[in-house]
Write a protein that holds these residues in place. Structure first.
Motif, PDB file in Angstrom:
ATOM      1  N   SER A 125      23.074  13.283   4.870  1.00 11.13           N
ATOM      2  CA  SER A 125      21.942  13.602   4.018  1.00 11.13           C
ATOM      3  C   SER A 125      20.772  14.006   4.895  1.00 11.13           C
ATOM      4  CB  SER A 125      21.569  12.395   3.157  1.00 11.13           C
ATOM      5  OG  SER A 125      20.557  12.718   2.230  1.00 11.13           O
ATOM      6  N   VAL A 126      19.770  14.633   4.291  1.00  9.03           N
ATOM      7  CA  VAL A 126      18.591  15.084   5.020  1.00  9.03           C
ATOM      8  C   VAL A 126      17.417  14.186   4.645  1.00  9.03           C
ATOM      9  CG1 VAL A 126      17.029  17.014   5.422  1.00  9.03           C
ATOM     10  CG2 VAL A 126      19.463  17.446   5.049  1.00  9.03           C
ATOM     11  N   LEU A 127      16.799  13.558   5.637  1.00 15.49           N
ATOM     12  CA  LEU A 127      15.712  12.614   5.402  1.00 15.49           C
ATOM     13  C   LEU A 127      14.429  13.148   6.038  1.00 15.49           C
ATOM     14  CD1 LEU A 127      17.632   9.277   6.188  1.00 15.49           C
ATOM     15  CD2 LEU A 127      17.377  10.447   3.993  1.00 15.49           C
ATOM     16  N   VAL A 166      26.831   9.304   1.148  1.00 16.56           N
ATOM     17  CA  VAL A 166      26.968   9.796   2.511  1.00 16.56           C
ATOM     18  C   VAL A 166      26.967   8.655   3.527  1.00 16.56           C
ATOM     19  CG1 VAL A 166      25.803  11.914   1.809  1.00 16.56           C
ATOM     20  CG2 VAL A 166      24.504  10.142   3.003  1.00 16.56           C
ATOM     21  N   ASP A 167      27.292   9.009   4.772  1.00 17.49           N
ATOM     22  CA  ASP A 167      27.453   8.022   5.833  1.00 17.49           C
ATOM     23  C   ASP A 167      26.229   7.919   6.748  1.00 17.49           C
ATOM     24  OD1 ASP A 167      30.446   7.500   5.364  1.00 17.49           O
ATOM     25  OD2 ASP A 167      30.358   9.673   5.581  1.00 17.49           O
ATOM     26  N   PHE A 188      16.633  11.917  14.446  1.00 15.67           N
ATOM     27  CA  PHE A 188      17.615  10.874  14.689  1.00 15.67           C
ATOM     28  C   PHE A 188      18.766  10.982  13.691  1.00 15.67           C
ATOM     29  CE2 PHE A 188      13.586   9.282  16.225  1.00 15.67           C
ATOM     30  CZ  PHE A 188      13.901   8.670  17.423  1.00 15.67           C
ATOM     31  N   LEU A 189      19.928  10.546  14.124  1.00 14.74           N
ATOM     32  CA  LEU A 189      21.086  10.394  13.254  1.00 14.74           C
ATOM     33  C   LEU A 189      21.161   8.916  12.890  1.00 14.74           C
ATOM     34  CD1 LEU A 189      23.495  12.603  15.378  1.00 14.74           C
ATOM     35  CD2 LEU A 189      22.358  13.260  13.248  1.00 14.74           C
ATOM     36  N   VAL A 190      20.859   8.597  11.637  1.00  9.88           N
ATOM     37  CA  VAL A 190      20.708   7.205  11.210  1.00  9.88           C
ATOM     38  C   VAL A 190      21.888   6.787  10.347  1.00  9.88           C
ATOM     39  CG1 VAL A 190      19.265   5.580   9.934  1.00  9.88           C
ATOM     40  CG2 VAL A 190      18.202   7.405  11.273  1.00  9.88           C
ATOM     41  N   ASP A 191      22.529   5.695  10.733  1.00 10.07           N
ATOM     42  CA  ASP A 191      23.621   5.112   9.954  1.00 10.07           C
ATOM     43  C   ASP A 191      23.033   4.521   8.674  1.00 10.07           C
ATOM     44  OD1 ASP A 191      25.735   3.714   8.883  1.00 10.07           O
ATOM     45  OD2 ASP A 191      26.088   2.472  10.651  1.00 10.07           O
ATOM     46  N   ALA A 217      12.597  -1.239  10.021  1.00 11.45           N
ATOM     47  CA  ALA A 217      12.923  -1.551  11.418  1.00 11.45           C
ATOM     48  C   ALA A 217      14.418  -1.361  11.690  1.00 11.45           C
ATOM     49  CB  ALA A 217      12.476  -2.968  11.768  1.00 11.45           C
ATOM     50  N   VAL A 218      14.957  -0.251  11.241  1.00 11.78           N
ATOM     51  CA  VAL A 218      16.381   0.033  11.396  1.00 11.78           C
ATOM     52  C   VAL A 218      16.679   0.381  12.854  1.00 11.78           C
ATOM     53  CG1 VAL A 218      18.274   1.552  10.702  1.00 11.78           C
ATOM     54  CG2 VAL A 218      16.536   0.864   9.028  1.00 11.78           C
ATOM     55  N   VAL A 219      17.630  -0.317  13.432  1.00 10.56           N
ATOM     56  CA  VAL A 219      17.996  -0.100  14.832  1.00 10.56           C
ATOM     57  C   VAL A 219      18.831   1.170  14.955  1.00 10.56           C
ATOM     58  CG1 VAL A 219      19.251  -1.007  16.821  1.00 10.56           C
ATOM     59  CG2 VAL A 219      17.902  -2.556  15.374  1.00 10.56           C
ATOM     60  N   VAL A 220      18.380   2.085  15.813  1.00 14.88           N
ATOM     61  CA  VAL A 220      19.099   3.326  16.074  1.00 14.88           C
ATOM     62  C   VAL A 220      19.324   3.432  17.578  1.00 14.88           C
ATOM     63  CG1 VAL A 220      19.048   5.837  15.913  1.00 14.88           C
ATOM     64  CG2 VAL A 220      18.065   4.459  14.076  1.00 14.88           C
ATOM     65  N   PRO A 221      20.580   3.513  18.027  1.00 20.40           N
ATOM     66  CA  PRO A 221      20.840   3.622  19.466  1.00 20.40           C
ATOM     67  C   PRO A 221      20.213   4.881  20.052  1.00 20.40           C
ATOM     68  CG  PRO A 221      22.849   3.122  18.241  1.00 20.40           C
ATOM     69  CD  PRO A 221      21.806   3.472  17.226  1.00 20.40           C
ATOM     70  N   GLY A 222      19.870   4.834  21.311  1.00 21.13           N
ATOM     71  CA  GLY A 222      19.318   5.997  21.980  1.00 21.13           C
ATOM     72  C   GLY A 222      20.259   7.179  21.944  1.00 21.13           C
ATOM     73  N   ALA A 223      21.571   6.902  21.863  1.00 20.36           N
ATOM     74  CA  ALA A 223      22.556   7.977  21.814  1.00 20.36           C
ATOM     75  C   ALA A 223      22.484   8.778  20.526  1.00 20.36           C
ATOM     76  CB  ALA A 223      23.971   7.400  21.977  1.00 20.36           C
ATOM     77  N   ASP A 224      21.743   8.274  19.522  1.00 22.95           N
ATOM     78  CA  ASP A 224      21.620   8.990  18.251  1.00 22.95           C
ATOM     79  C   ASP A 224      20.278   9.707  18.111  1.00 22.95           C
ATOM     80  OD1 ASP A 224      24.135   8.564  17.211  1.00 22.95           O
ATOM     81  OD2 ASP A 224      23.607   6.605  16.390  1.00 22.95           O
TER      82      ASP A 224
END
Length: 383
Positions: A125-127, A166-167, A188-191, A217-224
């Motif tokens: 999805s687009v945020l 969506v994922d 960012f690509l957020v789960d 405060a959603v944790v997003v890895p630096g790889a994303d």
């Protein structure tokens, strides 16, 4: 200016059309089509399209594609809509998020996300849009604070489509607040299954439901992190132009005009409103122009030429035309056709409810006109 297709393209179109006519595809498309405010899950249809290798034909083979051209991908998009395939999952996941990954993703990101998208097993999805910012990304308030090797994202996004199906989401956030209106922004690509993500439906009148996404405060890895930190705006600016080919709006307008003609043919000739036939002729002419313009834009993009003004014109005219057709054509079905819920009547009723958002998505009509006007100002100043 492009007015036709090559023999190779016509053969490819015929092959795609025959594939989409298969009974199992038609049945899945019918089951995925919303009506009367009910939005079904379209993922089974897209898994089938993924098995048929139709979702990302222009992607490199190593990422799940078929290595074909961007113009071949546009042919597939045309034929899918004409075959009754709801296109939002394709537009968001493949045409927008997938395009971002191809443009700016690391090799690891491409290999992690793209093959599953091409198989119809993963969706995005687009945020972008926020409650107080609307479509003005310069007013973005969502923040991404550094946290060890990653980030914690906090903010609210609204008016995203298909989000409960969506994922992950492509999320724009401020990594350096105070850097400037269009500076300090990252992607960012957020789960969307991660702790701290809450997805809720925004009440509306369309068959496709808008969603609100609260990020706490959603944790997003630096790889994303997609692309360089603080360099999200140049990427967004380029990708938004690519998104504005006008083809998707043209296809909606074409489908709705066909439904209007079907309702007219099946109705009573004496009930045809005065001047409507002339208006239909004008719509057909405008549609032909929109199709030529969309393909001119697509051909330029395929040759690595992104004309911001041409994309703004294409998006503005095609979305305004589709909206006008939907609003006027809603009155065409007779009371009997509406009562019997004929295919044309259902399509036009749904179109009427979808129409208000067409001139807002992918940039409002006002923004498109500003882009065109700015180009004339530059010419007048000799730039």
């Amino acid at each position: 200016m492009r007015f036709g297709f090559t023999e190779h393209q016509e053969r490819f179109r015929a092959d795609v059309r025959n594939t989409l006519r298969r009974p199992e595809v038609q049945a899945a498309a019918a089951a995925a089509t919303g009506a009367f405010g009910v939005e079904p899950d379209a993922r089974p249809l897209y898994r089938l399209l993924g098995e048929l290798c139709l979702l990302a034909v222009h992607w490199p083979v190593e990422y799940g594609g078929r290595g074909r051209s961007l113009t071949d991908a546009a042919i597939v998009a045309e034929e899918m809509v004409r075959a009754g395939v709801p296109d939002t999952l394709h537009v968001n996941t493949v045409q927008i998020v997938g395009q971002f990954l191809l443009m700016a993703g690391s090799e690891e990101q491409k290999r992690r996300y793209l093959p599953s998208i091409a198989r119809g097993e993963s969706f995005a999805s687009v945020l972008y849009t926020e409650p107080d910012a609307g479509s003005d990304l310069g007013s973005l308030r969502t923040t991404a604070e550094a946290d060890g090797d990653g980030y914690r994202i906090t903010g609210t996004k609204v008016f995203s489509l298909k989000t409960r199906f969506v994922d992950f989401g492509l999320c724009a956030a401020r990594t350096t607040p105070g850097a400037g209106t269009y500076r300090g922004m990252s992607l960012f690509l957020v789960d969307l299954r991660a702790p701290g993500v809450a997805v809720s439906v925004i009440p509306g009148i369309g068959d496709e439901h808008f969603h609100r996404v609260d990020l706490d405060a959603v944790v997003v890895p630096g790889a994303d992190l997609l692309g360089p930190r603080d360099e999200g705006w140049p990427l967004l600016n380029e990708a938004l132009a690519i998104e504005r080919t006008g083809l998707d709006y043209y296809l909606k307008a074409e489908r709705w005009l066909d439904a209007a003609l079907e309702a007219l043919v099946d109705g009573e000739p004496e009930a045809v409103p005065s001047g409507l036939l002339e208006q239909i002729g004008r719509w057909h002419g405008a549609l032909a122009a929109d199709h030529v313009l969309a393909w001119e834009v697509l051909t330029g993009i395929a040759a690595d030429r992104v004309d911001q003004v041409a994309t703004a014109v294409a998006k503005y005219h095609s979305s305004e035309l589709a909206q006008a057709i939907a609003v006027r054509a809603a009155d065409i079905p007779s009371p009997d056709q509406r009562a019997d819920r004929t295919g044309a009547a259902v399509t036009l009723e749904s179109a009427y409810r979808e129409a208000p958002g067409l001139t807002l998505s992918a940039g409002t009509s006002e923004v498109m006109l500003q882009l065109v006007a700015a180009s004339f100002d530059s010419i007048g100043q000799g730039d």
